[in-house]
Every structure is written in C-alpha cells, then in structure tokens.
Write a protein that holds these residues in place. Structure first.
Motif, short mmCIF file in Angstrom:
data_model
loop_
_atom_site.label_atom_id
_atom_site.label_comp_id
_atom_site.label_asym_id
_atom_site.label_seq_id
_atom_site.Cartn_x
_atom_site.Cartn_y
_atom_site.Cartn_z
N MET A 58 14.68 -12.38 -10.58
CA MET A 58 13.83 -12.47 -9.30
C MET A 58 14.17 -13.59 -8.56
SD MET A 58 10.06 -11.42 -11.35
CE MET A 58 9.04 -11.86 -9.84
N ARG A 75 17.12 -13.29 -6.46
CA ARG A 75 16.86 -12.30 -5.09
C ARG A 75 15.55 -12.81 -4.41
NH1 ARG A 75 18.21 -9.24 -9.54
NH2 ARG A 75 19.47 -7.44 -9.07
N ALA A 117 12.40 -13.57 -5.12
CA ALA A 117 11.31 -12.92 -5.34
C ALA A 117 10.56 -13.76 -6.48
CB ALA A 117 11.22 -11.41 -5.77
N ILE A 143 5.29 -7.48 -5.54
CA ILE A 143 6.62 -8.24 -6.03
C ILE A 143 6.24 -8.10 -7.57
CG2 ILE A 143 7.48 -10.53 -6.44
CD1 ILE A 143 6.83 -11.18 -3.62
N ARG A 184 7.23 -4.25 -8.54
CA ARG A 184 8.69 -3.88 -8.42
C ARG A 184 9.89 -4.77 -8.78
NH1 ARG A 184 8.92 -1.57 -2.31
NH2 ARG A 184 11.18 -0.79 -3.25
N ALA A 185 9.68 -6.01 -8.71
CA ALA A 185 10.60 -7.17 -9.24
C ALA A 185 10.41 -7.37 -10.57
CB ALA A 185 10.49 -8.22 -8.24
N PHE A 186 9.40 -7.31 -11.36
CA PHE A 186 9.07 -7.75 -12.69
C PHE A 186 8.69 -6.58 -13.66
CE2 PHE A 186 6.53 -9.58 -16.12
CZ PHE A 186 7.31 -10.31 -16.69
#
Length: 225
Positions: free
Chosen positions: A147, A150, A152, A160, A163-165
């Motif tokens: 993350m 990127r 994020a 976030i 979708r990112a974690f």
C-alpha cells in the motif's frame, strides 16, 4: 511464532502446557493476596533458569504496559488499591503463563503429541493454529508495504481499506491456505489413525521433572499457605 524466542534446550512440551495452565489458574485465584506477586516472580525466575531466557525477557515490556493500563483503569473506576493490585497480578499471571508457548516450537509440541498417541486431528489442528497467526501478521505487513509503495497509505477511507488492504489480504490468505493444505498432504499428515513415526522423539529429562515439581510446589504453596 518468533524463532528467536525458542529455547536452545526447550522444556518438555506437555510439562510446559501444564505449567501454563497451573500458573494462570493460581495467579487468577490468588491475585488479591499479598504473596501472589512473590509467586509470580518466583515462577518467572524458574522459567529463566530452566532455559526460557529470551521469552522471559520478551514478555517484560508488554506486561509492563498492560499492567500500567489495566491497573490505572481499575483504580480510576474503583478507587481501590487492592483491586488495582489484583489487576496487576492477573495481567502478570497471563503474561508469565504464555512463556512456555513462546519458548517451545510448534514442531516440538507436535512431536510430543504424536508420541503420546493424541488423535492426529488434534495434533494437526494445533500445528496449523500455531503457525497461522505468525503467517497472518507477516501477510498484513506485506500488504501494508504494498500500500505504501502505491501511495495508498491511509486506512481512513473505506474505499482504500477495501480495495488496497482487505481484498489483497484475503487473496493472499486463500493462496496460503491452499499451499498449507498441499504441504500437509505431501508430508503425510492424515486425520485418521494410520501408523506414523516421530523423526526426533521428545524425551522427558531430569531437568523437566525438576521444573514441573518446582512449579507444582510453588502453586500449591501459594494456594494453601
């Protein structure tokens, strides 16, 4: 589990589990009494002398923080010094009781359980459980690093976080579960009662007997004196 905390000459795993249970029960029952802190300190010294030095030292900062927090909350609510003292003893009892689990590797426990003819489904479940939480912590760290790479880094946004974690973590855990299942199968683990052997048998040593007798004596002395 942290490999660095494993004892070079680990305790007999079954005695370690028994000592954890005895210490936790005795500490919780005797928490309000004056001699409880002496009991817990003596147990910590016994663990230190019998080879669990790194695990003994590792629990100190965590126990100190937890004792400060929970004793402070207890005193703020009850305004009773005895209740705060009991809260400290309960935290210390639990903290010291986990030392054998930190100092003995899961492999040693599985070998011990296998030699004692404990059902394989219990042994297998214990091995997977002991190895899962360290894997989970490592995967969380890997996802967090991805993350940050990127850009994020914030977890405050639900988008976030999801979708990112959350999604990457679930995908990684599913892959790990598949790999773990294949690993268990290729190593010949089954849930049935098929014949099996232990590569390095775990034997009871004189020091193990001395250790458990000391723990039993300390627990009995604390409860009955």
């Amino acid at each position: 589990m942290n490999v660095r905390l494993y004892a070079e000459r680990p305790l007999y795993p079954l005695f370690g589990l028994l000592s954890s249970l005895l210490i936790a029960i005795t500490g919780l029952l005797a928490a309000p009494h004056e001699n409880c802190i002496l009991f817990l300190g003596s147990v910590w010294v016994v663990f230190f002398v019998f080879g669990c030095r790194r695990a003994c030292l590792a629990v100190i900062p965590y126990a100190a923080v937890l004792c400060a927090v929970f004793s402070g909350i207890t005193y703020a609510v009850s305004r009773d010094g005895i209740s705060s003292y009991a809260a400290v003893n309960r935290i210390l009892a639990v903290s010291i009781a986990v030392i054998p689990g930190l100092a003995v590797s899961p492999v040693q426990m599985v070998r011990n359980f296998s030699m004692l003819k404990i059902p394989r489904i219990i042994t297998l479940g214990m091995m997977i459980t002991l190895n899962f939480f360290p894997l989970l912590g490592n995967e969380i760290r890997q996802v967090r690093k991805a993350m940050k790479t990127r850009g994020a880094d914030s977890m405050a946004s639900p988008r976030i976080f999801y979708r990112a974690f959350f999604i990457p973590l679930v995908v990684r855990l599913v892959n790990i579960s598949d790999t773990l299942a294949l690993s268990v199968q290729t190593r010949g683990f089954t849930s049935g009662s098929s014949a099996h052997s232990v590569y390095k048998p775990v034997r009871v040593r004189f020091t193990d007997v001395a250790f458990i007798l000391l723990i039993l004596g300390l627990c009995a002395g604390t409860v009955f004196l």
